[in-house]
Design an enzyme around this catalytic site. Structure first.
Site, PDB file in Angstrom:
ATOM      1  N   HIS A   1       0.833  -1.203   0.000  1.00 34.78           N
ATOM      2  CA  HIS A   1       0.000   0.000   0.000  1.00 34.78           C
ATOM      3  C   HIS A   1       0.869   1.255   0.000  1.00 34.78           C
ATOM      4  O   HIS A   1       2.075   1.177   0.222  1.00 34.78           O
ATOM      5  CB  HIS A   1      -0.978   0.015   1.182  1.00 34.78           C
ATOM      6  CG  HIS A   1      -0.322   0.123   2.523  1.00 34.78           C
ATOM      7  ND1 HIS A   1       0.287  -0.942   3.149  1.00 34.78           N
ATOM      8  CD2 HIS A   1      -0.158   1.189   3.346  1.00 34.78           C
ATOM      9  CE1 HIS A   1       0.775  -0.541   4.313  1.00 34.78           C
ATOM     10  NE2 HIS A   1       0.531   0.748   4.447  1.00 34.78           N
TER      11      HIS A   1
ATOM     12  N   HIS B   1       1.006   5.474   1.284  1.00 37.32           N
ATOM     13  CA  HIS B   1       0.506   6.637   2.018  1.00 37.32           C
ATOM     14  C   HIS B   1       1.034   7.866   1.295  1.00 37.32           C
ATOM     15  O   HIS B   1       2.250   7.996   1.110  1.00 37.32           O
ATOM     16  CB  HIS B   1       1.063   6.680   3.451  1.00 37.32           C
ATOM     17  CG  HIS B   1       0.488   5.663   4.368  1.00 37.32           C
ATOM     18  ND1 HIS B   1      -0.600   5.922   5.170  1.00 37.32           N
ATOM     19  CD2 HIS B   1       0.871   4.404   4.628  1.00 37.32           C
ATOM     20  CE1 HIS B   1      -0.858   4.839   5.890  1.00 37.32           C
ATOM     21  NE2 HIS B   1       0.021   3.906   5.571  1.00 37.32           N
TER      22      HIS B   1
ATOM     23  N   TYR C   1       1.902   8.715  12.622  1.00 34.64           N
ATOM     24  CA  TYR C   1       0.701   7.915  12.443  1.00 34.64           C
ATOM     25  C   TYR C   1       0.968   6.755  11.484  1.00 34.64           C
ATOM     26  O   TYR C   1       0.581   5.616  11.736  1.00 34.64           O
ATOM     27  CB  TYR C   1      -0.444   8.790  11.922  1.00 34.64           C
ATOM     28  CG  TYR C   1      -1.627   7.986  11.445  1.00 34.64           C
ATOM     29  CD1 TYR C   1      -2.520   7.448  12.358  1.00 34.64           C
ATOM     30  CD2 TYR C   1      -1.836   7.748  10.101  1.00 34.64           C
ATOM     31  CE1 TYR C   1      -3.606   6.696  11.930  1.00 34.64           C
ATOM     32  CE2 TYR C   1      -2.905   7.005   9.660  1.00 34.64           C
ATOM     33  CZ  TYR C   1      -3.790   6.490  10.573  1.00 34.64           C
ATOM     34  OH  TYR C   1      -4.847   5.730  10.151  1.00 34.64           O
TER      35      TYR C   1
END
Length: 132
Positions: free
Chosen positions: A59, A61, A125
């Site tokens: 994935h 970000h 995060y």
């Protein structure tokens, strides 16, 4: 980060996007360098300011700032479609084993608005969620 200015607008619009390759295959690590270059090229062309980019094996970000005339759906559609095309052009033999139905990215994505949140906060995060 801070405020940015255009002719008639002062803005601070930041988005955190997350999306995966088709079937969430862990195929991004071997192409990470060319994928990052593709993200940077697209964002430069469309005046999206990359604040943070993290490419995991399955994935991505992407934390960016954009003029408010650009909707989040327009941004993600633009970035995903152009990077997908570029990756297929560069890595077709590699993808044919994993992406038998064509395409590159899943249709779905996550988007969150970040406003005045710092890049450090977003990166912390990301680090926390990578281990979940």
């Amino acid at each position: 980060m801070g405020e940015k200015r255009s002719n008639h607008t002062v803005y601070n619009v930041n988005y955190h996007f997350v999306w995966c390759p088709k079937y969430r295959h862990a195929i991004l690590e071997p192409i990470e360098d060319s994928l990052e270059a593709s993200f940077r090229d697209v964002c430069d062309k469309y005046n999206y300011d990359i604040l943070s980019l993290h490419i995991s094996s399955d994935h991505v970000h992407l934390f960016l700032s954009a003029h408010p005339k650009h909707s989040p759906s327009e941004i993600v559609r633009t970035v995903k479609s152009i990077t997908a095309r570029g990756m297929w052009e560069q890595h077709e033999p590699f993808f044919e084993e994993y992406l038998w139905g064509g395409g590159f990215w899943e249709e779905s994505y996550y988007v969150g608005t970040a406003g005045d949140v710092s890049t450090d906060t977003i990166e912390q995060y990301i680090e926390r969620t990578e281990h979940v």
